[in-house]
Design a protein around this motif. Structure first.
Motif, short mmCIF file in Angstrom:
data_model
loop_
_atom_site.label_atom_id
_atom_site.label_comp_id
_atom_site.label_asym_id
_atom_site.label_seq_id
_atom_site.Cartn_x
_atom_site.Cartn_y
_atom_site.Cartn_z
N LEU A 216 40.75 45.36 43.01
CA LEU A 216 40.47 44.15 42.36
C LEU A 216 39.93 45.08 41.08
O LEU A 216 39.53 45.73 41.37
CB LEU A 216 39.65 43.84 43.88
N ARG A 217 39.96 43.90 40.24
CA ARG A 217 38.78 44.35 38.69
C ARG A 217 38.19 43.45 38.10
O ARG A 217 38.33 41.80 38.96
CB ARG A 217 40.12 44.77 37.87
N GLY A 218 37.07 43.33 37.35
CA GLY A 218 36.48 41.83 37.39
C GLY A 218 37.32 41.17 36.92
O GLY A 218 38.05 41.74 35.54
N ARG A 219 37.01 39.34 37.21
CA ARG A 219 36.84 38.97 36.50
C ARG A 219 37.29 37.95 35.41
O ARG A 219 37.64 37.07 34.71
CB ARG A 219 37.39 37.15 36.82
N THR A 226 35.89 47.27 40.83
CA THR A 226 35.45 46.22 41.63
C THR A 226 34.59 47.40 42.53
O THR A 226 33.52 47.44 42.72
CB THR A 226 35.05 44.77 42.00
N CYS A 245 25.46 37.24 40.84
CA CYS A 245 26.86 36.56 40.14
C CYS A 245 26.47 36.41 39.41
O CYS A 245 25.58 35.65 38.41
CB CYS A 245 27.66 36.12 41.30
N ASN A 373 28.73 40.51 39.13
CA ASN A 373 30.47 40.28 39.25
C ASN A 373 30.26 38.48 38.24
O ASN A 373 30.22 38.06 38.91
CB ASN A 373 30.66 40.77 40.43
N ASN A 374 32.08 38.39 38.17
CA ASN A 374 31.52 37.06 38.22
C ASN A 374 31.79 36.12 39.54
O ASN A 374 32.04 36.75 39.88
CB ASN A 374 32.75 36.57 36.99
N GLU A 376 34.46 34.52 39.92
CA GLU A 376 35.50 34.11 40.44
C GLU A 376 36.24 36.05 41.31
O GLU A 376 36.80 36.11 42.40
CB GLU A 376 37.19 33.91 39.28
N THR A 377 35.08 36.72 41.25
CA THR A 377 35.67 38.41 41.63
C THR A 377 34.91 38.32 42.77
O THR A 377 35.71 38.70 43.97
CB THR A 377 35.06 39.35 40.47
N CYS A 380 37.05 36.69 45.15
CA CYS A 380 38.47 37.49 45.29
C CYS A 380 37.79 37.84 46.84
O CYS A 380 38.35 38.75 47.61
CB CYS A 380 38.72 37.90 44.20
N LYS A 404 45.06 35.46 39.41
CA LYS A 404 44.05 34.91 38.25
C LYS A 404 44.39 33.14 38.15
O LYS A 404 44.85 32.67 38.11
CB LYS A 404 44.42 35.69 37.02
#
Length: 599
Positions: A216-219, A226, A245, A373-374, A376-377, A380, A404
């Motif tokens: 998982l990577r930042g969205r 992440t 967030c 993190n945002n 979406e992240t 996930c 995505k």
């Protein structure tokens, strides 16, 4: 006024970090930030007057001048402009009887513009006293203004309610989710507590390891790991840690976080709680962009339900883990999407980016270790805790694991939110959304890439076309330079002004583009734009300036012929100065025509 200000301060327990929330309440009560209010806030919070005034003058939705008992903020994004926004603006001015940027003499209605409000799939759109109105037409504008003149409350004027939770009393909005394609991560059935119960059976460091293995990577656009971010925060000593967030999706064309906040808030909040357990934090903050303030009652209700079911608060699910989440609401500033600027804003200050290092995982909110993190992240992360890292890793590509969410808008039949695996091609997205023959597709918003038709085979993935989520289709009939100008104007407006390259450079780039559009450009101007754009990118302090020249630079790379058709190649310079126009006003005042000698 003194009593009203004191009541606002007491409501927030005199906490300085709540200054922005206090200023929002002052703006709502007085429709401006009065001089005395600044003085009283400074006294009650033991701050200097300059500190309060600095915050009060930084944000778009705060004003020292009265903005009307009813304030209209009309979106001026490219999609609004291309969907009839100019006609809607003219209708507002005619119906209200004042120009944009002003308030009526009786202070009844103020007309103002604003940047993208997260409604690109249903433009033209406006916020009226924080209430969103979408798909505006001149006739609808006249209907709304007539209702306001008749004394109706803004919420009474909301049209047919949107789908899903938009139609519930706590939201009550005519906004539509437009969820076009779902998958197994978002908008799929979710049982509250499913992710937390799985995470709490693991050691906290095992949760971090699982997130690392998931890929998982930042969205939000940066794409940082992440798991590595969480590990860095956990490894930093501190008397407390925080989870934030980032729900400040301000990139024009992006709106998928709005839909998550509306329909999947439980999933997002549970992901934040999983993160809190992983990094041993006890406090979380959701920083919500001011344009989404209409969602606050809904989000507060979701948080309370989670507390009632022991998914938040003390001793979550009967364990020794305690964690809670509070809301912070912005007031209109694109720069607050940058994580350190967001932290400054969450602390009640101007949203000015911090110098880095130290990074937030070392010194973030209240100078404590913090992960940002945002939306979406975190959604996930909750699914990874629920289903395991192998399940998540099996989707997407080797370098871009998972799925995505795309915010698709523009010249297409089915704008909306699409959940797709990383690795999906631009062509596949165009087919899904029913796009018309396209001039280009903007992937990642104005700060990223304008993709020409010859590259529609490219994949949406970190290793090719990375994106925070925006995919905007511009039809073959569109004027490319008009679109680019809208985006460069956006960046010039949204610069926080801290550093010269961004503050001055974006304005100079905009002027250079205007010169070309006016027919005074040369090929030397194109070279100058590329040179200046490179300087702005290399020397700006934060991500805004480091990406703001991209509308010009990307289109110069992929659509250079479009520019060459608008400039001269036979000379190096064409003057924009017009002597007659420059002296017209003085000639009219003097009533005389000057005698000029020709050399």
């Amino acid at each position: 006024m003194r009593g009203a200000i004191r009541a606002i301060v007491q409501k927030h327990n005199g906490e300085r970090r709540q200054l922005l929330a206090m200023l929002r309440e002052v703006q709502a009560a007085f429709r401006c930030i009065p001089e005395d209010a600044i003085t009283f806030l400074a006294e009650d919070l033991d701050l200097s007057r300059v500190q309060v005034e600095g915050t009060a003058t930084f944000y778009h939705f705060l004003s020292r001048e009265h903005r009307g008992n009813v304030t209209v903020y009309l979106n001026t994004s490219a999609m609004s402009e291309l969907s009839g926004g100019l006609e809607v603006a003219a209708a507002f001015e005619e119906a209200v009887g004042t120009r944009f940027g002003t308030t009526t003499a009786d202070r009844a209605i103020g007309l103002y513009t604003t940047s993208c409000i997260g409604m690109s799939d249903q433009e033209p759109a406006a916020l009226i006293n924080d209430v969103p109105f979408t798909r505006l037409t001149p006739d609808r504008v006249r209907e709304i203004v007539a209702g306001l003149r008749a004394g109706k409350d803004v919420r009474e004027l909301v049209g047919p309610l949107g789908d899903g939770r938009n139609a519930t009393p706590l939201i009550h909005a005519e906004v539509h989710n437009h969820i076009r394609h779902t998958g197994s991560v978002f908008f799929a059935p979710f049982t509250p507590g499913a992710a937390l119960s799985q995470a709490l059976e693991m050691a906290s460091l095992e949760v971090i390891d699982s997130v690392k293995k998931s890929g998982l990577r930042g969205r939000g656009g940066a794409g940082f790991s992440t798991g590595q971010k969480w590990a860095s925060c956990r490894a930093t000593e501190g008397e407390s840690r925080y989870v934030i967030c980032n729900a400040d999706e301000g990139e024009p064309g992006t709106f998928k976080d709005r839909v998550i906040l509306t329909e999947c808030a439980e999933l997002m909040f549970e992901g934040m709680t999983v993160a809190g357990y992983a990094v041993e934090a006890k406090r979380g903050l959701l920083y919500l962009r001011g344009e989404y303030a209409y969602l606050v009652p809904h989000l507060e209700a979701v948080l309370q339900r989670m507390r009632d079911h022991h998914l938040l608060g003390k001793r979550i699910l009967g364990t020794h883990f305690s964690f809670d989440i509070a809301l912070r609401v912005g007031a209109g500033a694109y720069i607050c999407g940058e994580e350190s600027a967001l932290i400054e804003s969450a602390e009640g200050k101007r949203g000015t980016p911090r110098n880095r290092p130290p990074f937030p995982t070392v010194s973030g909110y209240r100078h404590r270790p913090t992960i940002v993190n945002n939306v979406e992240t975190f959604g996930c992360a909750a699914r990874i805790a629920e289903h395991g890292w192998q399940w998540f890793r099996a989707m997407g590509t080797a370098a871009s694991a998972g799925v995505k969410l795309l915010s698709v808008s523009g010249d297409c039949e089915r704008p909306g939110v699409y959940e797709v695996p990383w690795g999906t091609t631009v062509h596949d997205v165009l087919e899904r959304c029913g796009a018309a023959p396209a001039l280009c597709v903007q992937v990642g918003g104005p700060s990223r890439t304008y993709v020409p038709p010859s590259q529609f085979h490219r994949r949406i993935a970190y290793e090719d076309l990375d994106t925070g989520g925006a995919v905007t289709v511009f039809g073959a009939h569109r004027d490319l330079l008009q679109i680019v100008r809208n985006h460069m104007q956006f960046f010039a407006n949204e610069s926080c002004g801290f550093c010269v390259p961004c503050r001055a450079g974006n304005t100079l780039l905009l002027k250079a583009l205007d010169k070309i559009r006016a027919g005074h450009g040369t090929t030397a101007d194109l070279d100058a734009i590329e040179h200046l754009g490179s300087i702005v990118i290399k020397t700006s302090r934060c991500g805004l300036g480091q990406t703001s020249p991209n509308p010009l630079l990307s289109t110069l790379t992929h659509f250079r012929d479009t520019y060459l058709q608008r400039v001269r190649s036979d000379v190096d310079f064409v003057s924009q100065f017009n002597l007659e126009a420059a002296t017209a006003e003085s000639i009219a005042v003097a009533g005389q025509t000057p005698v000029t000698e020709q050399a």
